[in-house]
Design an enzyme around this catalytic site. Structure first.
Site, mmCIF file in Angstrom:
data_model
loop_
_atom_site.group_PDB
_atom_site.id
_atom_site.type_symbol
_atom_site.label_atom_id
_atom_site.label_comp_id
_atom_site.label_asym_id
_atom_site.label_seq_id
_atom_site.Cartn_x
_atom_site.Cartn_y
_atom_site.Cartn_z
ATOM 1 N N GLY A 1 -10.730 3.449 -19.625
ATOM 2 C CA GLY A 1 -9.596 2.800 -18.970
ATOM 3 C C GLY A 1 -9.955 1.753 -17.944
ATOM 4 O O GLY A 1 -9.291 1.618 -16.920
ATOM 5 N N SER B 1 -11.238 -2.516 -17.553
ATOM 6 C CA SER B 1 -11.501 -3.795 -18.224
ATOM 7 C C SER B 1 -12.914 -4.294 -17.922
ATOM 8 O O SER B 1 -13.337 -5.311 -18.448
ATOM 9 C CB SER B 1 -10.473 -4.831 -17.755
ATOM 10 N N GLN C 1 -12.840 3.831 -10.119
ATOM 11 C CA GLN C 1 -12.402 2.633 -9.399
ATOM 12 C C GLN C 1 -10.987 2.865 -8.856
ATOM 13 O O GLN C 1 -10.473 2.056 -8.101
ATOM 14 C CB GLN C 1 -12.407 1.416 -10.324
ATOM 15 N N ASN C 2 -10.389 3.973 -9.302
ATOM 16 C CA ASN C 2 -9.003 4.252 -8.918
ATOM 17 C C ASN C 2 -8.936 4.793 -7.493
ATOM 18 O O ASN C 2 -9.873 5.426 -7.024
ATOM 19 C CB ASN C 2 -8.375 5.257 -9.895
ATOM 20 N N VAL C 3 -7.803 4.540 -6.866
ATOM 21 C CA VAL C 3 -7.627 5.001 -5.480
ATOM 22 C C VAL C 3 -6.615 6.150 -5.421
ATOM 23 O O VAL C 3 -6.353 6.700 -4.367
ATOM 24 C CB VAL C 3 -7.179 3.816 -4.576
ATOM 25 N N HIS D 1 -13.625 2.316 -4.788
ATOM 26 C CA HIS D 1 -12.726 1.359 -4.143
ATOM 27 C C HIS D 1 -11.821 2.008 -3.105
ATOM 28 O O HIS D 1 -10.807 1.443 -2.722
ATOM 29 C CB HIS D 1 -11.896 0.607 -5.196
ATOM 30 N N TYR E 1 0.838 -1.209 0.000
ATOM 31 C CA TYR E 1 0.000 0.000 0.000
ATOM 32 C C TYR E 1 0.871 1.257 0.000
ATOM 33 O O TYR E 1 0.674 2.183 -0.781
ATOM 34 C CB TYR E 1 -0.887 -0.069 1.235
ATOM 35 N N ALA F 1 -6.355 7.062 -23.355
ATOM 36 C CA ALA F 1 -7.344 7.919 -22.687
ATOM 37 C C ALA F 1 -7.270 9.373 -23.126
ATOM 38 O O ALA F 1 -8.293 9.976 -23.478
ATOM 39 C CB ALA F 1 -7.149 7.821 -21.170
ATOM 40 N N ARG G 1 2.374 1.916 -3.375
ATOM 41 C CA ARG G 1 1.384 2.461 -4.324
ATOM 42 C C ARG G 1 1.118 3.930 -4.007
ATOM 43 O O ARG G 1 0.968 4.758 -4.894
ATOM 44 C CB ARG G 1 0.073 1.670 -4.260
HETATM 45 N N1 APR Z 1 -5.530 4.522 -22.134
HETATM 46 C C1 APR Z 1 -6.754 3.928 -22.053
HETATM 47 N N2 APR Z 1 -6.954 2.678 -21.557
HETATM 48 C C2 APR Z 1 -5.850 2.013 -21.133
HETATM 49 C C3 APR Z 1 -4.539 2.554 -21.198
HETATM 50 C C4 APR Z 1 -4.406 3.877 -21.727
HETATM 51 N N3 APR Z 1 -3.215 4.490 -21.805
HETATM 52 N N4 APR Z 1 -3.670 1.631 -20.697
HETATM 53 C C5 APR Z 1 -4.411 0.566 -20.322
HETATM 54 N N5 APR Z 1 -5.719 0.778 -20.596
HETATM 55 C C6 APR Z 1 -6.870 -0.086 -20.320
HETATM 56 C C7 APR Z 1 -6.629 -1.574 -20.464
HETATM 57 O O1 APR Z 1 -6.805 -1.980 -21.818
HETATM 58 C C8 APR Z 1 -7.737 -2.142 -19.577
HETATM 59 O O2 APR Z 1 -8.963 -2.240 -20.257
HETATM 60 O O3 APR Z 1 -7.225 0.103 -18.971
HETATM 61 C C9 APR Z 1 -7.878 -1.071 -18.480
HETATM 62 C C10 APR Z 1 -7.212 -1.486 -17.180
HETATM 63 O O4 APR Z 1 -7.921 -2.609 -16.682
HETATM 64 P P1 APR Z 1 -7.521 -3.169 -15.250
HETATM 65 O O5 APR Z 1 -6.034 -3.253 -15.140
HETATM 66 O O6 APR Z 1 -8.351 -4.381 -15.014
HETATM 67 O O7 APR Z 1 -7.966 -1.999 -14.241
HETATM 68 P P2 APR Z 1 -9.425 -1.691 -13.712
HETATM 69 O O8 APR Z 1 -10.446 -2.021 -14.756
HETATM 70 O O9 APR Z 1 -9.391 -0.297 -13.197
HETATM 71 O O10 APR Z 1 -9.583 -2.716 -12.474
HETATM 72 C C11 APR Z 1 -10.776 -2.613 -11.731
HETATM 73 O O11 APR Z 1 -9.914 -4.223 -10.172
HETATM 74 O O12 APR Z 1 -8.122 -4.966 -9.030
HETATM 75 C C12 APR Z 1 -9.274 -4.269 -8.899
HETATM 76 O O13 APR Z 1 -9.758 -2.627 -7.326
HETATM 77 C C13 APR Z 1 -8.989 -2.871 -8.459
HETATM 78 O O14 APR Z 1 -10.106 -0.851 -9.142
HETATM 79 C C14 APR Z 1 -9.477 -2.033 -9.625
HETATM 80 C C15 APR Z 1 -10.489 -2.946 -10.300
#
Ligand code: APR
Length: 233
Positions: free
Chosen positions: A172, A174, A88-90, A106, A55, A216, A58
């Protein structure tokens, strides 16, 4: 005339251009760590030092990072629209990028909370949260992060926002983690959804869906243009 309501669901991808690792991309955070060890109540009980190390690292990365053009574009949208960012970002890059209405589903890296009373929240002043840092009730402070297996207190408020959206932006993420990902299904059928991602996530099929396969900062500039054309001209 009241401003149209734009609701944004953001994920780690919007902070990627600020140098913060996402979770599930190649060399993402979950590639190097076991989620259950560093981001779950079980992990906290078993090895709180490990959780705090993960933590604090990060926190340091997020603190040293700067908001990027993507964060700024969302903040600039507030000039013409009523914007709510549901993230969802911290990290605090949306706030530092100028957004005034940010909901952290989150939790927040820049806050700690009592481990016995979730309403006792404290901003973190120094660099680190350490074992022995206690709340006013004498219990160990923990990261104010929603760990895997824990409830998402803000989700009802976020659903209400999505239900009132005149337009919805997904950027941004998944869309694999619920209940956050489920917000998409609360957007009114007649409201357009704009999805910005370098690798577009699976989306439920719907009438007014705009998929922008860009990073993004580039994709959000296009969405801002599309929103102005649609709602302001
Ligand atoms: N611009 C746009 N999208 C991007 C970029 C970029 N430069 N780089 C990566 N991505 C996309 C990836 O293609 C993917 O779809 O961002 C997304 C990141 O997905 P994850 O890593 O799964 O992150 P996230 O969706 O925020 O995860 C959700 O999961 O682990 C938990 O609590 C954590 O909040 C998090 C949650």
């Amino acid at each position: 005339m009241a401003k149209k309501k734009i609701v944004v669901l953001s994920g780690a991808g919007i902070s990627a251009e600020s140098g913060i690792a996402t979770f599930r991309d190649a060399n993402g955070l979950w590639e190097g760590h076991d989620v259950m060890e560093v981001a779950s109540p079980e992990g906290w009980r078993k090895n709180p030092e490990l959780v705090l190390d993960f933590y604090n690292q990060r926190r340091k990365n997020a603190h040293l990072a700067q908001p990027n053009r993507g964060h700024e574009i969302l903040a600039e949208l507030e000039q013409d629209f009523d914007v709510t960012v549901v993230t969802q970002n911290v990290d605090d890059l949306h706030e530092r990028g100028g957004s005034n209405k940010v909901m952290h589903l989150h939790g927040k890296l820049f806050e700690s909370r009592s481990s016995v009373d979730e309403n006792l929240i404290y901003p973190i002043t120094g660099w680190e949260l350490k074992l022995g840092d206690t709340c006013e009730k004498g219990s160990q402070l923990r990261p104010n992060i929603v760990w895997f297996g824990e409830a998402v207190p803000m989700i009802e408020k976020a659903m209400e926002e999505a239900l009132q959206a005149d337009a919805f932006i997904v950027v941004g993420t998944s869309l694999v983690v619920y209940p956050a990902a489920g917000l998409v299904s609360y957007v009114p059928k007649l409201s357009p959804i704009y999805v910005v991602d370098v690798k577009l996530p699976e989306m439920p099929s719907r009438r007014d869906l705009h998929l922008i396969e860009e990073k993004a900062s580039t994709g959000l500039a296009k969405v801002a243009e599309m929103l102005k054309r649609r709602f302001l001209e």
